[in-house]
Design an enzyme around this catalytic site. Structure first.
Site, PDB file in Angstrom:
ATOM      1  N   ASP A 184     -14.021  -3.004   5.252  1.00 55.11           N
ATOM      2  CA  ASP A 184     -15.388  -3.525   5.179  1.00 55.11           C
ATOM      3  C   ASP A 184     -15.687  -3.886   3.730  1.00 55.11           C
ATOM      4  O   ASP A 184     -15.668  -3.025   2.855  1.00 55.11           O
ATOM      5  CB  ASP A 184     -16.368  -2.450   5.679  1.00 55.11           C
TER       6      ASP A 184
ATOM      7  N   ASP B  42     -18.549  -5.691   2.582  1.00 52.15           N
ATOM      8  CA  ASP B  42     -19.948  -5.854   2.189  1.00 52.15           C
ATOM      9  C   ASP B  42     -20.750  -4.554   2.299  1.00 52.15           C
ATOM     10  O   ASP B  42     -21.976  -4.561   2.243  1.00 52.15           O
ATOM     11  CB  ASP B  42     -20.623  -6.970   3.002  1.00 52.15           C
TER      12      ASP B  42
ATOM     13  N   CYS C 207       0.804  -1.223   0.000  1.00 48.80           N
ATOM     14  CA  CYS C 207       0.000   0.000   0.000  1.00 48.80           C
ATOM     15  C   CYS C 207       0.836   1.273   0.000  1.00 48.80           C
ATOM     16  O   CYS C 207       0.528   2.219  -0.745  1.00 48.80           O
ATOM     17  CB  CYS C 207      -0.989  -0.003   1.151  1.00 48.80           C
TER      18      CYS C 207
ATOM     19  N   SER D 137     -19.557  -1.619   8.777  1.00 50.79           N
ATOM     20  CA  SER D 137     -19.149  -2.221  10.050  1.00 50.79           C
ATOM     21  C   SER D 137     -18.235  -3.401   9.773  1.00 50.79           C
ATOM     22  O   SER D 137     -18.221  -3.957   8.676  1.00 50.79           O
ATOM     23  CB  SER D 137     -20.372  -2.688  10.861  1.00 50.79           C
TER      24      SER D 137
ATOM     25  N   ASP E  10     -14.665  -9.355   6.203  1.00 53.84           N
ATOM     26  CA  ASP E  10     -14.218  -8.087   6.778  1.00 53.84           C
ATOM     27  C   ASP E  10     -12.935  -8.314   7.565  1.00 53.84           C
ATOM     28  O   ASP E  10     -12.694  -9.399   8.092  1.00 53.84           O
ATOM     29  CB  ASP E  10     -15.283  -7.503   7.717  1.00 53.84           C
TER      30      ASP E  10
ATOM     31  N   HIS F 150      -2.958   1.179   6.761  1.00 54.58           N
ATOM     32  CA  HIS F 150      -3.174   1.315   5.330  1.00 54.58           C
ATOM     33  C   HIS F 150      -2.761   2.723   4.926  1.00 54.58           C
ATOM     34  O   HIS F 150      -2.894   3.660   5.720  1.00 54.58           O
ATOM     35  CB  HIS F 150      -4.627   1.048   4.962  1.00 54.58           C
TER      36      HIS F 150
ATOM     37  N   ASP G  75      -7.279   5.847  -3.938  1.00 52.99           N
ATOM     38  CA  ASP G  75      -6.566   4.695  -3.398  1.00 52.99           C
ATOM     39  C   ASP G  75      -6.157   3.770  -4.531  1.00 52.99           C
ATOM     40  O   ASP G  75      -7.006   3.197  -5.214  1.00 52.99           O
ATOM     41  CB  ASP G  75      -7.465   3.950  -2.404  1.00 52.99           C
TER      42      ASP G  75
END
Length: 226
Positions: A165, A167, A136, A171, A188, A194, A217
Site C-alpha cells: 500500500d 498511499d 528482497c 488498503s 498499490d 516479500h 525492511d
C-alpha cells in the site's frame, strides 16, 4: 545474554537460533508453490570490520559523526542505519543494488546468491561499491548477517500475497470506470511474496508492551524519513 542489555533474549534455544546459527532457510515463491532456499549467514566469518565500516559509511555518520557514534548502543537506531546501508539506492555506498526486471547480463542474477559472506566481501573488495544485484530475500539475508554479527538477535519473515500500500490508507485500491473496466491508476499492488527482517530488542521509547520483535525492511521500495 546480559539481562540488562536492550537485546537480552532469555530463551537459550532462541539465542542459539537467532544469534548463533550461521545457516538458515528463506521461503520464497508464491502461496501455491513455496520454495525453501538455503542461506549461509556466516556472521562469524571475519565480517565484523566490514559491518563496522558499514556504519562509518552511512549518511547518518557523515552528517553527524559524534551523534551517530553516541547512539550505536541503541539497537533501534543501529537497525535503521543498517536497513539503509544494505541497499545502495541512497548514494551512500550501500551493499546491494536492487533489480527486478530486465537483463542481468554481466552481473549476478539475484537467484544465484546463496549466502551473505561472498556478497559482503565482494562489496569490500570493490571498494564499497554496491554489488549487483539483489532482491528482497537477498537484502533480508544480508541484513540478518550484519545484525547478528553486531549482536542483535534477528530473523527473516516471508509473506505471501504481500500487499504493498503506497498511499497509507491501509488498503489495496482498484479503480473502475462506469462500464466496469479496470483503470490502471493505482500504484498499490500485491506481490507474490516479500521477505523482511525482525530484530529482538526492548522499546523504552514506546513502553514495555512493545518489547520484542521489531520489523526492519532493507528492500528499497519507498523512502523512509524523506
Amino acid at each position: 545474554w546480559f539481562s540488562g542489555d536492550d537485546v537480552f533474549m532469555s530463551n537459550e534455544n532462541e539465542r542459539q537460533e537467532y544469534v548463533l546459527n550461521e545457516n538458515g532457510i528463506i521461503f520464497v515463491g508464491n502461496a501455491r508453490y513455496i520454495e525453501a532456499r538455503g542461506w549461509y549467514y556466516g556472521q562469524f566469518q571475519d565480517l565484523l570490520n566490514i559491518c563496522l565500516t558499514m556504519l562509518d559509511l552511512s549518511l547518518y555518520y557523515r552528517q553527524d559523526p559524534a551523534m551517530d557514534v553516541s547512539r550505536r548502543g541503541d539497537p533501534k537506531y543501529v537497525g535503521r542505519v543498517i536497513s539503509s546501508m544494505i541497499n545502495g539506492n541512497d548514494n551512500d555506498n550501500g551493499v546491494l543494488l536492487g533489480k527486478w526486471q530486465g537483463s542481468f547480463h554481466s552481473h549476478e542474477n539475484p537467484s544465484r546468491w546463496d549466502g551473505s559472506v561472498v556478497i559482503l566481501k565482494k562489496w569490500r573488495q570493490d571498494n564499497y561499491r554496491p554489488v549487483q544485484y539483489g532482491q528482497c530475500w537477498v537484502f533480508a539475508g544480508v541484513m540478518c548477517t550484519v545484525l547478528r554479527c553486531l549482536g542483535i538477535p534477528t530473523r527473516l519473515v516471508s509473506n505471501f500475497n504481500s500487499a504493498h500500500d503506497v498511499d497509507r490508507n491501509l488498503s489495496i485500491d482498484k479503480y473502475y470506470d462506469s462500464s466496469g473496466r479496470s483503470l490502471n491508476i493505482s500504484k498499490d499492488s500485491t506481490w507474490d511474496y516479500h521477505v523482511w527482517n525482525e530484530s529482538w530488542f526492548v522499546r523504552p521509547d514506546l513502553g514495555s508492551s512493545y518489547n520484542g520483535w521489531q520489523v526492519l525492511d532493507a528492500t528499497p521500495q519507498e523512502q523512509s524519513r524523506g
